[in-house]
Design a protein around this motif. Structure first.
Motif, PDB file in Angstrom:
ATOM      1  N   PHE A 170       6.660 -15.914  -0.623  1.00  0.00           N
ATOM      2  CA  PHE A 170       6.452 -15.428   0.885  1.00  0.00           C
ATOM      3  C   PHE A 170       6.726 -13.871   0.845  1.00  0.00           C
ATOM      4  CE2 PHE A 170       7.306 -19.435   2.802  1.00  0.00           C
ATOM      5  CZ  PHE A 170       6.868 -19.386   4.100  1.00  0.00           C
ATOM      6  N   LYS A 171       7.659 -13.481   0.463  1.00  0.00           N
ATOM      7  CA  LYS A 171       8.154 -12.191   0.228  1.00  0.00           C
ATOM      8  C   LYS A 171       7.360 -11.133  -0.434  1.00  0.00           C
ATOM      9  CE  LYS A 171      11.769  -8.847  -1.025  1.00  0.00           C
ATOM     10  NZ  LYS A 171      12.943  -8.536  -2.003  1.00  0.00           N
ATOM     11  N   HIS A 172       6.666 -11.514  -1.641  1.00  0.00           N
ATOM     12  CA  HIS A 172       5.560 -10.636  -2.256  1.00  0.00           C
ATOM     13  C   HIS A 172       4.153 -10.893  -1.915  1.00  0.00           C
ATOM     14  CE1 HIS A 172       8.440  -9.084  -5.099  1.00  0.00           C
ATOM     15  NE2 HIS A 172       9.099 -10.293  -5.030  1.00  0.00           N
ATOM     16  N   SER A 173       3.782 -12.028  -0.883  1.00  0.00           N
ATOM     17  CA  SER A 173       2.514 -12.044  -0.559  1.00  0.00           C
ATOM     18  C   SER A 173       2.495 -10.977   0.857  1.00  0.00           C
ATOM     19  CB  SER A 173       2.108 -13.359   0.272  1.00  0.00           C
ATOM     20  OG  SER A 173       2.413 -14.268  -0.964  1.00  0.00           O
ATOM     21  N   ASP A 174       1.056 -10.692   1.085  1.00  0.00           N
ATOM     22  CA  ASP A 174       0.756  -9.678   1.917  1.00  0.00           C
ATOM     23  C   ASP A 174       0.648 -10.527   3.342  1.00  0.00           C
ATOM     24  OD1 ASP A 174      -0.078  -7.332   0.295  1.00  0.00           O
ATOM     25  OD2 ASP A 174      -0.797  -8.935  -0.628  1.00  0.00           O
ATOM     26  N   PHE A 175      -0.048 -11.572   3.357  1.00  0.00           N
ATOM     27  CA  PHE A 175      -0.139 -12.359   4.773  1.00  0.00           C
ATOM     28  C   PHE A 175       0.368 -13.840   4.646  1.00  0.00           C
ATOM     29  CE2 PHE A 175      -3.398  -8.989   4.584  1.00  0.00           C
ATOM     30  CZ  PHE A 175      -3.222  -8.747   6.036  1.00  0.00           C
ATOM     31  N   ASN A 178      -0.476  -4.031  12.171  1.00  0.00           N
ATOM     32  CA  ASN A 178       0.653  -3.166  12.101  1.00  0.00           C
ATOM     33  C   ASN A 178       1.439  -3.150  13.553  1.00  0.00           C
ATOM     34  OD1 ASN A 178      -0.195  -2.364   9.563  1.00  0.00           O
ATOM     35  ND2 ASN A 178      -1.164  -0.449  10.317  1.00  0.00           N
ATOM     36  N   SER A 179       0.669  -3.473  14.392  1.00  0.00           N
ATOM     37  CA  SER A 179       1.462  -3.524  15.848  1.00  0.00           C
ATOM     38  C   SER A 179       2.215  -4.745  15.959  1.00  0.00           C
ATOM     39  CB  SER A 179       0.201  -3.584  17.015  1.00  0.00           C
ATOM     40  OG  SER A 179       0.068  -4.814  17.358  1.00  0.00           O
ATOM     41  N   TYR A 180       1.642  -6.001  15.040  1.00  0.00           N
ATOM     42  CA  TYR A 180       2.377  -7.151  14.986  1.00  0.00           C
ATOM     43  C   TYR A 180       3.887  -6.910  14.303  1.00  0.00           C
ATOM     44  CZ  TYR A 180      -1.758  -9.845  16.040  1.00  0.00           C
ATOM     45  OH  TYR A 180      -2.983 -10.143  16.618  1.00  0.00           O
ATOM     46  N   THR A 229      11.196 -14.967   9.656  1.00  0.00           N
ATOM     47  CA  THR A 229      12.077 -14.345   9.162  1.00  0.00           C
ATOM     48  C   THR A 229      12.147 -13.351   8.057  1.00  0.00           C
ATOM     49  OG1 THR A 229      13.429 -16.526   9.711  1.00  0.00           O
ATOM     50  CG2 THR A 229      14.478 -15.288   8.136  1.00  0.00           C
ATOM     51  N   LEU A 230      10.863 -13.600   7.229  1.00  0.00           N
ATOM     52  CA  LEU A 230      10.625 -12.854   6.257  1.00  0.00           C
ATOM     53  C   LEU A 230       9.720 -11.671   6.584  1.00  0.00           C
ATOM     54  CD1 LEU A 230      10.729 -15.294   3.437  1.00  0.00           C
ATOM     55  CD2 LEU A 230      12.570 -13.642   3.621  1.00  0.00           C
ATOM     56  N   LYS A 231       9.528 -11.525   7.974  1.00  0.00           N
ATOM     57  CA  LYS A 231       8.876 -10.307   8.536  1.00  0.00           C
ATOM     58  C   LYS A 231       7.301 -10.307   8.116  1.00  0.00           C
ATOM     59  CE  LYS A 231      12.391  -8.242  10.940  1.00  0.00           C
ATOM     60  NZ  LYS A 231      13.048  -9.542  11.719  1.00  0.00           N
ATOM     61  N   LYS A 232       6.637 -11.468   7.815  1.00  0.00           N
ATOM     62  CA  LYS A 232       5.498 -11.327   7.243  1.00  0.00           C
ATOM     63  C   LYS A 232       4.352 -11.018   8.423  1.00  0.00           C
ATOM     64  CE  LYS A 232       6.029 -11.252   3.797  1.00  0.00           C
ATOM     65  NZ  LYS A 232       5.794 -10.317   2.701  1.00  0.00           N
ATOM     66  N   LYS A 233       2.889 -10.609   7.650  1.00  0.00           N
ATOM     67  CA  LYS A 233       1.883 -10.606   8.649  1.00  0.00           C
ATOM     68  C   LYS A 233       1.281 -11.900   8.856  1.00  0.00           C
ATOM     69  CE  LYS A 233       0.725  -5.794   7.166  1.00  0.00           C
ATOM     70  NZ  LYS A 233       0.015  -4.958   6.353  1.00  0.00           N
TER      71      LYS A 233
END
Length: 383
Positions: free
Chosen positions: A282-287, A354-356, A306-310
Motif C-alpha cells: 500500500f505504502k509504496h503504491s501511488d493509488f 492533490n486536493s484529496y 490510514t496510509l493516506k493513499k490517493k
C-alpha cells in the motif's frame, strides 16, 4: 463479582476475509474477565486462527483447509464435510448435545449473515441472539426482501454502514424492529496498520517513473478485479503507462489470472496472492483502487485512508461515508466505465488528487477501535 456472560460465536472459518479480520480484532480487544466465549468454526482453518486470544475456546466441526478443487482424491472428504455439516444444521440438537456439551449460553452470535439459520434454529430458546451484517444484502444474490426479513428474528442486528441500515429500516414493520438495528463501525486497528507498513516490500519491484495502482481483497467476482484488468488493458492501449498490483486469494484466483494472460497484460499486472501484511505494498503504491461490484463497509478503504493513499473507489455501500462524500478520495460510478474514467483522471488531472491528499492530512476518522469494541460490548451487556 458478577458472573461472566456465556457467549457462543459462529463463523465459517478464519480465512483471510474482512469479516474474519474484524471479528478477530474485536476478540483481541475484549476484556477477558467479563465473558466466557466459545468460538464455533465450521472449518478449523484460516490465517487468523493464531491471532485468537488464548482465553477464547475454539470448537470446530471439521479440521483442515477449505477444499476449493474437485480433484478425485479430495471428493470423499468434501462430501463427508458437506453431509456432516448439513446434518448438524438440520438437527441442531445433535450439535448442542455433542460438540457443545449441553452448555447453556446467554448470547448466541452470528458473526456473518451466512450463519443466520444456524443461530435462529438453536434449541436454546432463552439465549439472546445477535447477527453481524457485513454485506449490503440487497445486492447479494439469493436475498430478496422476504429473506432479509428473517433477520428480524434476532434480538439485535448489527450493521456496518448507513446504506445497510437504510435497507433494514425500510423493511422493518414496527418500532420494536427498528430498535433492533444498530450501526457499528468495524473495529480496526490503526496503530497495527501504521507499524506493519514500515516493513520491507518482498518479491515486488516498484518502478519510480511508472504509477502503480494497488487493489487488495479476496479474489471473488464481487471485487471486480476482472473490470480492473480490462480497464488496465484499455489505458495501456491508449498509451498510459502504469502497473496494477492485486493482493489477495480466493476461489476466482485462477480465472482472474487466466484473464490477465488473455488480455496480454502479464508484464504490467501482478497477482501476488495472499499476504498477512499488505501494508508495505500500500505504502509504496501511488493509488489505491476499489473496483468492487458491492460491499458492506470496505475495510480495505479504512486501511488506504490510514496510509493516506490517493483513492479511487466505485460507489458501493460504505464508500460515501468513508470518503466523506468524495472529499478525501474519488468516488466513481459502479461500472467498468466508471473505473476507466477515474483511472484516466489520475493521468490527466493529477492535481485533483492533490486536493484529496490535502483534505486527508487533517481528516479525523470517526471509527476508532475503542469506540467500536465499546459499542458492541454495550449491545452484549444490554441484552
Amino acid at each position: 463479582m458478577a458472573e461472566k456472560k456465556k457467549i457462543l460465536i459462529r463463523i465459517g472459518s478464519l480465512r483471510h476475509g474482512g469479516a474474519e479480520k474484524v471479528l478477530v480484532t474485536f476478540l483481541k480487544n475484549l476484556p477477558e474477565d467479563q465473558y466466557e466465549i466459545d468460538l464455533l468454526l465450521n472449518l478449523y482453518s484460516g490465517k487468523y486462527l493464531s491471532e485468537v486470544p488464548e482465553w477464547i475456546n475454539i470448537i470446530y466441526l471439521n479440521k483442515g483447509e477449505m477444499i476449493t478443487t474437485n480433484r478425485i482424491q479430495d471428493i470423499p472428504r468434501k462430501i463427508y464435510r458437506v453431509i456432516y455439516q448439513h446434518l448438524l444444521k438440520k438437527f441442531p440438537k445433535l450439535l448442542y448435545k455433542g460438540k457443545l456439551k449441553r452448555k447453556q449460553y446467554d448470547i448466541e452470535f452470528a458473526a456473518i449473515h451466512g450463519m443466520c439459520d444456524e443461530i435462529l434454529n438453536s434449541p436454546l430458546k432463552n439465549s439472546k441472539k445477535i447477527v453481524w451484517i457485513h454485506n449490503d444484502l440487497s445486492e447479494v444474490k439469493g436475498y430478496n426482501n422476504e429473506e432479509i426479513r428473517k433477520f428480524f428474528g434476532f434480538d439485535s442486528i448489527m450493521v456496518i454502514s448507513e446504506k445497510i441500515k437504510d435497507t433494514f429500516l425500510s423493511l422493518a414493520q414496527s418500532e420494536a424492529e427498528k430498535l433492533k438495528i444498530e450501526k457499528i463501525y468495524n473495529p480496526l486497528d490503526t496503530e497495527e496498520i501504521l507499524t506493519k507498513a514500515e516493513k520491507p516490500v518482498l518479491n515486488y519491484h516498484f518502478a519510480p517513473a511508472v504509477p502503480t495502482f494497488i487493489s487488495v481483497g479476496t479474489v471473488f467476482p464481487q471485487k471486480g478485479f476482472d473490470r480492473l484488468l480490462k480497464v488496465h488493458k484499455r489505458l495501456l492501449d491508449e498509451g498510459f503507462k502504469h502497473k496494477i498490483l492485486i493482493i489477495g486469494d480466493g476461489y476466482d484466483f485462477e480465472n482472474i489470472k487466466a484473464l490477465k494472460s488473455e488480455l496480454g497484460v502479464d508484464n504490467t499486472a501482478t497477482m501476488l496472492g495472499f499476504t498477512d501484511n499488505p501494508y508495505p505494498y500500500f505504502k509504496h503504491s501511488d493509488f489505491y483502487i476499489l473496483s468492487s461490484r458491492y460491499e458492506g463497509f470496505p475495510t480495505v478503504l479504512f486501511e488506504a485512508i490510514t496510509l493516506k493513499k490517493k483513492i479511487i473507489a466505485t460507489e458501493v455501500s460504505g464508500v460515501k461515508e468513508m470518503l466523506n462524500n468524495g472529499e478525501i478520495g474519488m468516488i466513481v460510478e459502479n461500472s467498468e466505465e466508471g473505473i476507466y474514467s477515474g483511472m484516466k483522471k489520475a493521468f490527466e488531472n493529477p492535481e485533483q488528487f492533490n486536493s484529496y491528499a490535502e483534505h486527508l492530512k487533517h481528516y479525523k476518522m470517526s471509527f476508532s477501535l475503542e469506540n467500536s469494541v465499546h459499542s458492541i460490548m454495550k449491545i452484549i451487556d444490554g441484552l
